[in-house]
Design a protein around this motif. Structure first.
Motif, PDB file in Angstrom:
ATOM      1  N   THR A 325       0.841  -1.202   0.000  1.00  0.00           N
ATOM      2  CA  THR A 325       0.000   0.000   0.000  1.00  0.00           C
ATOM      3  C   THR A 325       0.868   1.241   0.000  1.00  0.00           C
ATOM      4  OG1 THR A 325      -1.866   1.076   1.096  1.00  0.00           O
ATOM      5  CG2 THR A 325      -0.152   0.178   2.513  1.00  0.00           C
ATOM      6  N   PHE A 330      -2.289   5.312   3.733  1.00  0.00           N
ATOM      7  CA  PHE A 330      -2.820   4.315   4.659  1.00  0.00           C
ATOM      8  C   PHE A 330      -2.792   4.856   6.091  1.00  0.00           C
ATOM      9  CE2 PHE A 330      -1.970   0.628   7.467  1.00  0.00           C
ATOM     10  CZ  PHE A 330      -3.111  -0.125   7.221  1.00  0.00           C
ATOM     11  N   HIS A 361      -8.252 -10.845   1.606  1.00  0.00           N
ATOM     12  CA  HIS A 361      -8.009  -9.455   1.974  1.00  0.00           C
ATOM     13  C   HIS A 361      -7.510  -9.327   3.411  1.00  0.00           C
ATOM     14  CE1 HIS A 361     -12.350 -10.223   2.895  1.00  0.00           C
ATOM     15  NE2 HIS A 361     -11.954  -9.728   4.057  1.00  0.00           N
ATOM     16  N   SER A 363      -8.204  -6.807   6.739  1.00  0.00           N
ATOM     17  CA  SER A 363      -9.140  -5.831   7.304  1.00  0.00           C
ATOM     18  C   SER A 363      -8.523  -5.166   8.521  1.00  0.00           C
ATOM     19  CB  SER A 363     -10.453  -6.510   7.706  1.00  0.00           C
ATOM     20  OG  SER A 363     -11.109  -7.040   6.563  1.00  0.00           O
ATOM     21  N   SER A 409      -8.713   6.102   0.449  1.00  0.00           N
ATOM     22  CA  SER A 409      -8.921   4.650   0.393  1.00  0.00           C
ATOM     23  C   SER A 409      -9.103   4.202  -1.058  1.00  0.00           C
ATOM     24  CB  SER A 409     -10.131   4.249   1.244  1.00  0.00           C
ATOM     25  OG  SER A 409     -11.330   4.800   0.711  1.00  0.00           O
ATOM     26  N   ALA A 414      -8.422   0.416  -1.715  1.00  0.00           N
ATOM     27  CA  ALA A 414      -9.073  -0.196  -0.557  1.00  0.00           C
ATOM     28  C   ALA A 414     -10.531   0.233  -0.490  1.00  0.00           C
ATOM     29  CB  ALA A 414      -8.351   0.201   0.729  1.00  0.00           C
ATOM     30  N   LEU A 430     -11.409  -0.804   7.157  1.00  0.00           N
ATOM     31  CA  LEU A 430     -10.643  -0.544   5.951  1.00  0.00           C
ATOM     32  C   LEU A 430     -10.176  -1.895   5.403  1.00  0.00           C
ATOM     33  CD1 LEU A 430      -9.321   1.653   4.117  1.00  0.00           C
ATOM     34  CD2 LEU A 430      -7.276   1.434   5.561  1.00  0.00           C
ATOM     35  N   THR A 431     -10.626  -2.236   4.199  1.00  0.00           N
ATOM     36  CA  THR A 431     -10.344  -3.541   3.614  1.00  0.00           C
ATOM     37  C   THR A 431      -9.404  -3.391   2.425  1.00  0.00           C
ATOM     38  OG1 THR A 431     -12.557  -4.293   4.261  1.00  0.00           O
ATOM     39  CG2 THR A 431     -11.371  -5.620   2.639  1.00  0.00           C
ATOM     40  N   LEU A 432      -8.269  -4.065   2.507  1.00  0.00           N
ATOM     41  CA  LEU A 432      -7.264  -4.006   1.439  1.00  0.00           C
ATOM     42  C   LEU A 432      -7.154  -5.364   0.781  1.00  0.00           C
ATOM     43  CD1 LEU A 432      -5.942  -2.357   4.145  1.00  0.00           C
ATOM     44  CD2 LEU A 432      -4.489  -1.546   2.302  1.00  0.00           C
TER      45      LEU A 432
END
Length: 434
Positions: A325, A330, A361, A363, A409, A414, A430-432
């Motif tokens: 990221t 982030f 993913h 989280s 995001s 994300a 926050l989901t990546l």
């Protein structure tokens, strides 16, 4: 062939010294007039037998050639136009007298000359040339109408008269056509330039507005992220100054002060770095890092802030995955989410910072037991709306943080989601992607 004709015409009419639309019109008309006068000289001398008129027209042709040379090859278009406009009507008056007056083609030429002069002269001279043309025409027409015996008849038969009128009228048509085409082309060129400048101005205004918006964001963000840490540092220093602490508390306060100052400095460096690449519109920069390594410094600051407000702060790395990221963006998102959690959670409440990993993913969740968010506000929660907001202890905010979180995001690929219930708390996730 068409390109050759076009290129030749452009060469003959474009003034390389000081090109403008009036110069092109004048050069174009000069060429047309030269060809017309030359043909009329031959016509008058060989068909009408008027040697005097023929020689006068030849002289006018040479004069027009000189005028054209001044404008096209010497760059003296204005001088050429002055000579042209001054001599046109006297020569036209001679032609009127020697070429059958009203019965001849002079009236067509009167109108074309007027159109040429009006197209090329300054608007402050319009009234003069209108009056000048009208007086010349009126005087000549008066003489021809009331004293026709003064004007000699020159046409021996209808064919000669027809040819003379046709040539003169055709020349006037071509001349007027050249003026209109040149003016229209110039208008389209100027319109295109104006549209180009308008688009450039619009883009510049948009870029300026975007830059101003970015500056507003950065100012609000610095205030948002640094106000509370600095306030906490100030409170610790105040306790030390007032000597309200015993020796053991003093030692703890100094350690806490050092930790907070050090981490706040790191956070400020990160914010300023982010602000720099925002202002310069830098591309998102992805690197691989462990989540805990990214979050360590700012979590320490907010852990102290939560403690000072009487909030229990739980940090739980169920997993500590490596994520790819943009570290600054982030961190910006998580700082804002944690700061808001502290702001809207009352003393005695709890905040959890949780990191979980699945096969698809990672989280990162910020969960609080604060005042929650109503359903109506959730619908507009991430909209850009700078307005004053207050926390549970009247902490002042701008309402800008969450829109920045949503915006950034998206930039790092994300997803940011929220679940909340009034009076029970809020959870931001926050989901990546892996």
């Amino acid at each position: 062939m068409i390109d050759l004709i076009r290129n030749t015409w452009n060469f003959l009419t474009i003034d390389n010294f000081n090109y403008n639309v009036k110069s092109k019109i004048f050069n174009s008309i000069s060429i047309i007039v030269i060809f017309y006068l030359a043909s009329m000289a031959l016509f008058n001398m060989y068909y009408l037998g008027q040697l005097m008129l023929g020689w006068i027209v030849i002289g006018a042709t040479l004069a027009q050639g000189g005028v054209y040379y001044l404008g096209r090859f010497k760059g003296h278009y204005k001088l050429g136009f002055l000579i042209f406009s001054t001599l046109s009507y006297p020569i036209l008056a001679i032609n009127f007298y020697l070429n059958d007056g009203i019965e001849g083609p002079s009236l067509y030429i009167f109108m074309m000359i007027h159109i040429i002069i009006m197209a090329l002269s300054h608007k402050k001279n319009y009234h003069f040339w209108i009056l000048y043309n009208f007086l010349f025409f009126s005087i000549l027409f008066y003489i021809d109408n009331y004293y026709p015996q003064i004007i000699p008849a020159t046409y021996d038969n209808p064919d000669i008269k027809f040819i003379d009128h046709e040539l003169s009228y055709l020349t006037c048509l071509v001349g007027i056509f050249a003026i209109i085409v040149t003016l229209k082309k110039s208008y389209l060129i100027q319109k295109k330039k104006t549209e180009t400048k308008s688009r450039a101005l619009g883009e510049a205004n948009y870029a300026l507005k975007k830059s101003n918006d970015q500056k507003d964001k950065i100012i609000a963000l610095i205030s948002h992220d640094l106000k509370n840490p600095l306030l906490s540092i100030t409170q610790i220093l105040k306790l030390i100054k007032n000597k309200d602490l015993n020796e053991e508390e003093m030692k703890m306060a100094q350690e806490e002060l050092y930790t907070m100052t050090n981490n706040t400095q790191k956070m400020l460096d990160n914010i300023l770095d982010w602000a720099t690449f925002e202002l310069q519109n830098r591309e998102v920069s992805f690197t691989e890092n462990h989540v805990a390594d990214i979050c360590k410094s700012f979590l320490s600051v907010y852990h102290t802030l939560a403690k000072q407000k009487g909030i229990h702060f739980i940090i739980d790395y169920e997993d500590n995955p490596i994520i790819k990221t943009d570290v600054d963006r982030f961190s910006l998102i998580l700082r804002n989410l944690i700061q808001n959690a502290i702001k809207f959670t009352k003393s005695g409440g709890c905040i959890k910072f949780l990191v979980k990993e699945t096969t698809q993913h990672v989280s990162v969740m910020v969960e609080d037991s604060g005042i929650g968010i109503s359903r109506e506000k959730i619908n507009t929660l991430f909209e850009m709306d700078i307005k004053t907001t207050y926390g549970t202890q009247r902490e002042k905010g701008t309402g800008l943080g969450l829109s920045l979180c949503k915006e950034n995001s998206k930039k790092i690929g994300a997803q940011l989601s929220v679940e909340s219930e009034e009076g029970k708390g809020t959870t931001f996730t926050l989901t990546l992607p892996h």
